[in-house]
Design a protein around this motif. Structure first.
Motif, PDB file in Angstrom:
ATOM      1  N   SER A 368       0.817  -1.218   0.000  1.00 24.68           N
ATOM      2  CA  SER A 368       0.000   0.000   0.000  1.00 24.68           C
ATOM      3  C   SER A 368       0.848   1.264   0.000  1.00 24.68           C
ATOM      4  CB  SER A 368      -0.931   0.006   1.217  1.00 24.68           C
ATOM      5  OG  SER A 368      -0.178  -0.048   2.416  1.00 24.68           O
ATOM      6  N   THR A 369       2.033   1.203   0.601  1.00 24.97           N
ATOM      7  CA  THR A 369       2.876   2.393   0.702  1.00 24.97           C
ATOM      8  C   THR A 369       3.591   2.652  -0.613  1.00 24.97           C
ATOM      9  OG1 THR A 369       3.246   1.929   3.040  1.00 24.97           O
ATOM     10  CG2 THR A 369       4.750   3.471   1.980  1.00 24.97           C
ATOM     11  N   GLN A 370       3.421   3.837  -1.153  1.00 24.66           N
ATOM     12  CA  GLN A 370       4.032   4.154  -2.436  1.00 24.66           C
ATOM     13  C   GLN A 370       5.527   4.355  -2.276  1.00 24.66           C
ATOM     14  OE1 GLN A 370       1.994   6.950  -4.810  1.00 24.66           O
ATOM     15  NE2 GLN A 370       3.625   7.191  -6.306  1.00 24.66           N
ATOM     16  N   SER A 371       6.271   3.835  -3.241  1.00 25.02           N
ATOM     17  CA  SER A 371       7.717   3.999  -3.241  1.00 25.02           C
ATOM     18  C   SER A 371       8.094   5.345  -3.838  1.00 25.02           C
ATOM     19  CB  SER A 371       8.352   2.863  -4.059  1.00 25.02           C
ATOM     20  OG  SER A 371       9.701   3.129  -4.316  1.00 25.02           O
ATOM     21  N   SER A 372       9.328   5.788  -3.560  1.00 26.63           N
ATOM     22  CA  SER A 372       9.812   7.021  -4.181  1.00 26.63           C
ATOM     23  C   SER A 372      10.043   6.825  -5.674  1.00 26.63           C
ATOM     24  CB  SER A 372      11.111   7.470  -3.516  1.00 26.63           C
ATOM     25  OG  SER A 372      12.102   6.473  -3.647  1.00 26.63           O
ATOM     26  N   ASN A 373      10.127   5.573  -6.102  1.00 33.71           N
ATOM     27  CA  ASN A 373      10.331   5.259  -7.513  1.00 33.71           C
ATOM     28  C   ASN A 373       9.083   4.566  -8.050  1.00 33.71           C
ATOM     29  OD1 ASN A 373      11.249   3.226  -9.749  1.00 33.71           O
ATOM     30  ND2 ASN A 373      12.819   4.815  -9.691  1.00 33.71           N
ATOM     31  N   TYR A 374       8.452   5.183  -9.016  1.00 34.68           N
ATOM     32  CA  TYR A 374       7.177   4.692  -9.541  1.00 34.68           C
ATOM     33  C   TYR A 374       7.328   3.312 -10.178  1.00 34.68           C
ATOM     34  CZ  TYR A 374       2.537   5.169 -11.713  1.00 34.68           C
ATOM     35  OH  TYR A 374       1.219   5.010 -12.076  1.00 34.68           O
ATOM     36  N   LEU A 375       8.421   3.107 -10.922  1.00 41.00           N
ATOM     37  CA  LEU A 375       8.635   1.823 -11.577  1.00 41.00           C
ATOM     38  C   LEU A 375       8.834   0.716 -10.549  1.00 41.00           C
ATOM     39  CD1 LEU A 375       9.035   0.188 -14.161  1.00 41.00           C
ATOM     40  CD2 LEU A 375      11.464   0.834 -14.120  1.00 41.00           C
ATOM     41  N   THR A 376       9.590   1.004  -9.489  1.00 42.49           N
ATOM     42  CA  THR A 376       9.786   0.012  -8.428  1.00 42.49           C
ATOM     43  C   THR A 376       8.461  -0.328  -7.752  1.00 42.49           C
ATOM     44  OG1 THR A 376      12.028   0.802  -8.025  1.00 42.49           O
ATOM     45  CG2 THR A 376      10.994  -0.455  -6.253  1.00 42.49           C
ATOM     46  N   TRP A 377       7.651   0.672  -7.532  1.00 43.82           N
ATOM     47  CA  TRP A 377       6.329   0.473  -6.927  1.00 43.82           C
ATOM     48  C   TRP A 377       5.501  -0.474  -7.792  1.00 43.82           C
ATOM     49  CZ3 TRP A 377       1.545   4.022  -7.119  1.00 43.82           C
ATOM     50  CH2 TRP A 377       0.688   3.750  -6.044  1.00 43.82           C
ATOM     51  N   PHE A 378       5.544  -0.275  -9.098  1.00 43.10           N
ATOM     52  CA  PHE A 378       4.826  -1.172 -10.016  1.00 43.10           C
ATOM     53  C   PHE A 378       5.426  -2.579  -9.984  1.00 43.10           C
ATOM     54  CE2 PHE A 378       5.127  -3.218 -14.190  1.00 43.10           C
ATOM     55  CZ  PHE A 378       3.787  -3.533 -14.400  1.00 43.10           C
ATOM     56  N   GLU A 379       6.748  -2.677 -10.025  1.00 42.38           N
ATOM     57  CA  GLU A 379       7.402  -3.982 -10.103  1.00 42.38           C
ATOM     58  C   GLU A 379       7.126  -4.826  -8.863  1.00 42.38           C
ATOM     59  OE1 GLU A 379      11.208  -3.048 -12.999  1.00 42.38           O
ATOM     60  OE2 GLU A 379      11.410  -2.770 -10.843  1.00 42.38           O
ATOM     61  N   ASP A 380       7.036  -4.195  -7.698  1.00 40.40           N
ATOM     62  CA  ASP A 380       6.695  -4.946  -6.487  1.00 40.40           C
ATOM     63  C   ASP A 380       5.321  -5.588  -6.626  1.00 40.40           C
ATOM     64  OD1 ASP A 380       9.079  -4.301  -5.338  1.00 40.40           O
ATOM     65  OD2 ASP A 380       8.290  -2.711  -4.059  1.00 40.40           O
ATOM     66  N   ARG A 381       4.368  -4.861  -7.177  1.00 49.14           N
ATOM     67  CA  ARG A 381       3.026  -5.412  -7.366  1.00 49.14           C
ATOM     68  C   ARG A 381       3.021  -6.510  -8.428  1.00 49.14           C
ATOM     69  NH1 ARG A 381       2.549  -1.132  -4.725  1.00 49.14           N
ATOM     70  NH2 ARG A 381       0.642  -0.437  -3.691  1.00 49.14           N
ATOM     71  N   ALA A 382       3.819  -6.318  -9.472  1.00 45.95           N
ATOM     72  CA  ALA A 382       3.902  -7.342 -10.517  1.00 45.95           C
ATOM     73  C   ALA A 382       4.483  -8.636  -9.959  1.00 45.95           C
ATOM     74  CB  ALA A 382       4.745  -6.836 -11.684  1.00 45.95           C
ATOM     75  N   LEU A 383       5.503  -8.523  -9.093  1.00 48.78           N
ATOM     76  CA  LEU A 383       6.074  -9.715  -8.461  1.00 48.78           C
ATOM     77  C   LEU A 383       5.057 -10.395  -7.559  1.00 48.78           C
ATOM     78  CD1 LEU A 383       9.670  -8.485  -7.546  1.00 48.78           C
ATOM     79  CD2 LEU A 383       9.086 -10.302  -9.146  1.00 48.78           C
ATOM     80  N   ALA A 384       4.296  -9.592  -6.799  1.00 49.18           N
ATOM     81  CA  ALA A 384       3.262 -10.158  -5.934  1.00 49.18           C
ATOM     82  C   ALA A 384       2.192 -10.864  -6.766  1.00 49.18           C
ATOM     83  CB  ALA A 384       2.632  -9.064  -5.075  1.00 49.18           C
ATOM     84  N   PHE A 385       1.841 -10.299  -7.910  1.00 48.43           N
ATOM     85  CA  PHE A 385       0.866 -10.932  -8.809  1.00 48.43           C
ATOM     86  C   PHE A 385       1.393 -12.279  -9.293  1.00 48.43           C
ATOM     87  CE2 PHE A 385       0.105 -11.716 -13.334  1.00 48.43           C
ATOM     88  CZ  PHE A 385      -1.263 -11.961 -13.328  1.00 48.43           C
ATOM     89  N   GLN A 386       2.635 -12.309  -9.727  1.00 46.50           N
ATOM     90  CA  GLN A 386       3.212 -13.564 -10.217  1.00 46.50           C
ATOM     91  C   GLN A 386       3.277 -14.605  -9.112  1.00 46.50           C
ATOM     92  OE1 GLN A 386       6.952 -12.371 -11.921  1.00 46.50           O
ATOM     93  NE2 GLN A 386       6.016 -11.779 -13.875  1.00 46.50           N
ATOM     94  N   TRP A 387       3.538 -14.149  -7.912  1.00 49.25           N
ATOM     95  CA  TRP A 387       3.581 -15.075  -6.783  1.00 49.25           C
ATOM     96  C   TRP A 387       2.209 -15.698  -6.545  1.00 49.25           C
ATOM     97  CZ3 TRP A 387       2.097 -13.643  -1.417  1.00 49.25           C
ATOM     98  CH2 TRP A 387       2.291 -14.695  -0.544  1.00 49.25           C
ATOM     99  N   THR A 396      -7.287 -14.334  -6.297  1.00 48.56           N
ATOM    100  CA  THR A 396      -6.477 -13.270  -5.706  1.00 48.56           C
ATOM    101  C   THR A 396      -5.604 -12.605  -6.765  1.00 48.56           C
ATOM    102  OG1 THR A 396      -6.409 -14.546  -3.659  1.00 48.56           O
ATOM    103  CG2 THR A 396      -4.854 -12.733  -3.862  1.00 48.56           C
ATOM    104  N   ALA A 397      -4.997 -13.432  -7.644  1.00 44.52           N
ATOM    105  CA  ALA A 397      -4.164 -12.881  -8.707  1.00 44.52           C
ATOM    106  C   ALA A 397      -4.984 -11.977  -9.625  1.00 44.52           C
ATOM    107  CB  ALA A 397      -3.519 -14.005  -9.516  1.00 44.52           C
ATOM    108  N   GLY A 398      -6.215 -12.411  -9.951  1.00 48.45           N
ATOM    109  CA  GLY A 398      -7.076 -11.590 -10.801  1.00 48.45           C
ATOM    110  C   GLY A 398      -7.442 -10.271 -10.155  1.00 48.45           C
ATOM    111  N   ASP A 399      -7.748 -10.316  -8.848  1.00 43.26           N
ATOM    112  CA  ASP A 399      -8.071  -9.072  -8.125  1.00 43.26           C
ATOM    113  C   ASP A 399      -6.880  -8.131  -8.111  1.00 43.26           C
ATOM    114  OD1 ASP A 399     -10.575 -10.081  -7.655  1.00 43.26           O
ATOM    115  OD2 ASP A 399     -10.158 -10.723  -5.594  1.00 43.26           O
ATOM    116  N   LEU A 400      -5.693  -8.705  -7.888  1.00 41.05           N
ATOM    117  CA  LEU A 400      -4.488  -7.876  -7.845  1.00 41.05           C
ATOM    118  C   LEU A 400      -4.199  -7.285  -9.223  1.00 41.05           C
ATOM    119  CD1 LEU A 400      -2.149  -6.758  -6.244  1.00 41.05           C
ATOM    120  CD2 LEU A 400      -0.927  -8.912  -6.553  1.00 41.05           C
TER     121      LEU A 400
END
Length: 978
Positions: A368-387, A396-400
């Motif tokens: 939920s906490t936004q990173s100072s780097n927008y791309l990193t913030w996106f990549e963390d969510r993408a990794l969580a989706f893949q997990w 859960t993956a679809g909701d994410l």
């Protein structure tokens, strides 16, 4: 020291700058804090304080000392406001905004900008095009300022707004703002304060271009900046450049360069002597290590970072480390982005078994906490989706995924938009395979085919490789023509080779752990079919049981033979460089396999795939298989824990940070046979302690590979095990596994095979008389040490041969040619010498011969592979690490025992690690004596039991530690030598 006058202030500032230039950034930061604190408390702030403010903020951002610096800057703002100095108040406020962006508190940064509205207007009304910016600049007003002051303020304003817009994903507007800021900073007759903003502006522009997906422009900017930044006075900017360049190389698939640059970042941060800077660099390095499948190393960095961040009460760093730890956990256990073409019973079971683990990790993931780097913030969510997808949590993956699309819908980054489409295509594919819905498979194909040319144009090679893999799977399911599928597969494999070639060989090994080859995908699909049939057998009607069971074992027989051919082809590809395919041949008779298998022996054949381990259990009228829910990466990590213990036993002489391509991933390549260890006193106690830990590691691996279940219920007349290892299991001492509170060697004689049949048919060639070749190399040189135990050992072997009336040729310190001339003509070989291994160079790897004149020759693996050794019934390799197996980037394992076996040698005795000379002599003496009465595996079995019971002949040291006997393995034929 007072800092009240301009001279005093300037002198103190120059001393701090000197420390900065010398690389003592932490000392410079402390001095600046002292100066500025004194100025706040006892002096009236003036223009000269601005350099202190700027330097203080720059260092605080680099060192992570955000709160202390912000408190000082906040106090300065208040003082400037009290003195009605709007210009200096806003300049100092802008430095606070930079700190907010550095630590990711973007809301606070926006609020601070809005507080400046009386001078700059409402920032939400600014139009980020040149005419709009010119109108905005004309409307900005500060009392008592000249053009030089306005230039400084505009340069800082545009830097702050540009970075803030980039952190919010508005890259187009950010780029306009930053370029306008650069116009002000590079103008004619600007102050030195404005000029100091040039490098941060250029770095910010390079970052925006990169995250927007304009890679060529970003690369141009970074190349132009490199020579300006690698200077002592700009360590903070050069570290930022390394981070940007490392990230760009990672996105483009230049993985080796990227890893090198992130390691440089860590080194530079360590030189700064700032704990926070080091911790932040650890997180960056861990992120790429996770991507490269080096999860064990990443986990070590992250655990240290998490602990240290908690110690210094940095909640943000601790939270980030915790997030990456969970993603590291997920990466080591789920390899979704490289899954085979079909879901299986394995996948269904995994969904159930992982439910609790997934719930536990979900509770700790905080995105939920936004990173100072927008791309990193996106990549963390993408990794969580893949997990989530890897655990088949499609809901859960679809909701994410919907959340990701909603949150990141407003960005103008081409890079992020393409990556979101990749996630959509991947999700559609898994929905289709989970529900057997070809419509979803077709949808996935459409999405991925649409973005395929975009990925090619942008140069995003890792994403392109992934998309092509899934396109192959889609086309396979949609029954596309085979030539079209093969062409795309070949293109995909070539792309992977390009990406992998940028890495060092040792890093290639890790990166390829979860990359499926076409051969492995075929085998995985066959395993899936077997599992479905196994499920039918267990749940079907009773009257169908025998028929379905027969079908199952016939298919299993065909698969096991195919795996044997697959391994043989891999060996030829590796050693001889042959580019051949695995032949598809009719299987041999199932009944011949079952009827001819020794009744007192069980064979366990392993195959380690990226997401599972296949174990086939064979005996007399016994033929079954198990699929173990673990990954290749997990097995690798566990075995490497074992070899860390081996290094401890070696007195720490072989401990290095970076792995090499061997089963022991961290030892030096040119190894020495003579440890010359004093086993008594404190060292013996240390060895016993480490051995206890080794037992725990062996127990964990045994449980991971389901050994208790595999051995459960075996008939009492089973006396021996033949194990066919795979991958890193070639380097694990199965004799050391604990089973029913004892070592496995205390229950069974153990032999190692390279194919499921266990032993090869006798050679047709007949030698009229048994002949033995006894070779010893005791000489040393600059590279290899003198081996004093060789000659006594050869004497014991020669005595045994004479007692058995076997004609022998004995050579000590002879040339390689002498050995080669005799090797194909003998039936027995005993060689005591050094060995060497050169990464990816079979011609330079093998047995080392050193003449009396110190001339060195190598009998290479390639030379051995081309020899006809079908007359050789047994070879003993009495050298350290003689049975060590080396992991090559293509996943295949090569070794001396396997090379000899595939060249025709019936059996080979070797050791997985170092052995003391004194123990080697006694061990070999006892082994050969047992060969007079017992089969080869039983001779080794009894010799190892003698070590365990401390009753080796003429050996005055304790030999019960598993490190002294468990490393010896018998490869190939286990029967008697007669």
């Amino acid at each position: 020291m007072p800092y009240d006058t301009f001279v005093e202030l300037n002198t103190a500032f120059e001393l701090a700058e000197t420390k900065w230039l010398q690389g003592n950034l932490l000392g410079a930061y402390d001095d600046l804090c002292k100066i500025f604190t004194h100025r706040l408390l006892y002096s009236r702030l003036v223009d000269a304080d601005l350099k202190v403010i700027q330097s203080l903020a720059d260092l605080a951002g680099l060192l992570g000392e955000f709160q202390a610096a912000d408190d000082l800057l906040c106090g300065a703002v208040d003082l400037y406001k009290e003195s009605k100095n709007e210009c200096l108040a806003d300049y100092t406020c802008l430095r606070r905004i930079q700190l907010c962006i550095d630590r990711g508190t973007l809301d606070q940064a926006q609020d601070l900008l809005q507080e400046m509205a009386p001078r700059i207007g409402d920032i939400n009304n600014i139009q980020f095009v040149l005419p709009g910016l010119l109108r905005w600049e004309a409307g900005c007003f500060w009392h008592d300022t000249d053009s030089e002051d306005r230039t400084v303020l505009f340069a800082e304003l545009y830097l702050a707004m540009g970075r803030l817009l980039a952190a919010l994903g508005q890259y187009g507007e950010a780029l306009v703002a930053l370029q306008r800021g650069l116009f002000h900073a590079e103008g004619e007759k600007v102050s030195s304060l404005a000029q100091q903003t040039i490098l941060p502006l250029k770095l910010a522009i390079a970052s925006v271009l990169q995250e927007k997906g304009h890679f060529e422009d970003a690369q141009t900017y970074l190349s132009d900046l490199e020579s300006q930044l690698n200077q002592p006075q700009h360590p903070e900017h050069f570290i930022h450049w390394l981070e940007l360049s490392g990230k760009l190389n990672l996105l483009l698939g230049n993985l080796g360069t990227s890893l090198k640059q992130f390691r440089q970042v860590q080194e530079r941060c360590c030189q700064l002597r700032s704990q926070r800077a080091v911790l932040r660099s650890n997180l960056s390095l861990a992120h790429i290590l996770i991507f490269l499948n080096q999860t064990s190393a990443a986990q070590s960095y992250l655990m240290d970072t998490q602990s240290d961040a908690s110690t210094i009460d940095d909640a943000a760093l601790a939270a980030r480390a915790d997030l990456l730890l969970q993603l590291c956990y997920a990466r080591s256990r789920s390899l979704v982005v490289n899954s085979p073409v079909e879901l299986s019973v394995f996948g269904m079971n995994k969904k159930i078994n992982n439910k609790q683990a997934v719930a536990e990790v979900e509770a700790r993931l905080d995105l939920s906490t936004q990173s100072s780097n927008y791309l990193t913030w996106f990549e963390d969510r993408a990794l969580a989706f893949q997990w989530q997808l890897s655990n088949l949590n499609l809901k859960t993956a679809g909701d994410l995924l919907q959340h990701i699309k909603k949150v990141f819908n407003c960005t103008d980054s081409v890079l992020i938009k393409i990556q979101i489409r990749v996630l959509e295509g991947t999700f559609a594919y898994y929905e289709g395979t989970e529900n057997s819905d070809l419509t979803k498979i077709y949808q996935a194909h459409q999405i991925l085919e649409e973005i395929h040319p975009q990925l090619q144009n942008i140069g995003l090679r890792p994403e392109l490789w992934q998309v092509q893999r899934i396109l192959v799977w889609c086309r396979t399911r949609l029954n596309y023509p085979l030539p079209e599928i093969e062409a795309l597969t070949a293109s995909t494999n070539y792309l992977l080779e390009q990406i992998t070639s940028s890495l060092a060989p040792e890093d290639q090994v890790f990166y390829l752990l979860n990359k499926w080859t076409a051969d492995e995908e075929y085998i995985a699909a066959q395993i899936n079919q077997l599992q479905r049939l196994q499920l039918k057998v267990s749940t079907g009607a009773f009257w169908l049981f025998l028929w379905q069971r027969l079908q199952l074992i016939q298919q299993l027989n065909a698969l096991v033979e195919h795996i044997d051919r697959y391994k043989d082809v891999l060996a030829k590809r590796t050693i001889k460089g042959d580019r051949i395919k695995v032949p598809f041949l009719p299987p041999a008779s199932l009944w011949l396999r079952l009827l001819t298998h020794p009744k007192d022996r069980i064979t366990l054949s392993f195959l380690i795939l990226p997401d599972r381990v296949l174990v086939v259990k064979t005996g007399r009228f016994l033929f079954d298989f198990h699929v173990i829910l673990t990954t290749r990466l997990e097995v690798r990590n566990q075995v490497q824990h074992w070899y860390k213990l081996i290094k401890n036993i070696n007195n720490g002489r072989d401990i290095y940070d970076q792995p090499i391509n061997s089963i022991d991933s961290n030892r030096d390549i040119n190894y020495h046979r003579d440890m010359n260890v004093n086993w008594q006193g404190e060292y013996e106690e240390e060895m016993a302690e480490v051995a206890n830990v080794g037992q725990e590691v062996a127990k964990t691996l045994a449980e991971m590979l389901a050994f208790p279940k595999l051995l459960e219920g075996l008939p009492k007349d089973i006396r021996a095990l033949t194990i066919v290892p795979d991958d890193i299991l070639h380097g694990f001492p199965f004799a050391a596994i604990r089973y029913k509170e004892k070592y496995l060697i205390e229950h069974y004689a153990i032999s190692i095979a390279y194919e499921s049949k266990g032993r090869r048919s006798p050679s047709n060639s007949i030698i009229s008389k048994q002949k033995a070749l006894v070779v010893g190399v005791s000489n040393g040189n600059k590279q290899f040490s003198f081996l004093k135990g060789v000659k006594p050992e050869l004497k014991q072997v020669e005595d045994w041969l004479d007692r058995n009336h076997i004609h022998r040729f004995s050579f000590v310190n002879s040339s390689k040619s002498t050995v080669v001339e005799n090797l194909s003509q003998v039936t027995l070989l005993h060689i005591a010498c050094h060995g060497t291994f050169e990464l990816n160079q079979p011609d330079q790897s093998g047995l080392v011969f050193i003449s009396d004149y110190k001339e060195q020759e190598i009998l290479s693996l390639r030379e051995l592979s081309e020899m006809n050794l079908t007359n050789l019934r047994h070879a003993t390799l009495s050298s350290c690490w003689s049975a060590d197996h080396f992991i090559l980037p293509g996943r295949w394992i090569i070794s001396l025992p396997e090379t000899l076996w595939r060249s025709g040698t019936q059996s080979i005795l070797g050791c997985l690690w170092k052995v003391d000379d004194k123990i080697a002599v006694s061990f070999m003496t006892r082994f050969y004596n047992y060969l007079d009465k017992f089969p080869r595996d039983e001779a080794l079995h009894r010799t190892q039991l003698d070590c365990l019971n401390n009753c080796l002949p003429n050996c005055n040291v304790n030999t019960d530690s598993l490190f002294l006997w468990a490393g010896f393995n018998l490869y190939g034929d286990y029967t008697a030598l007669n």
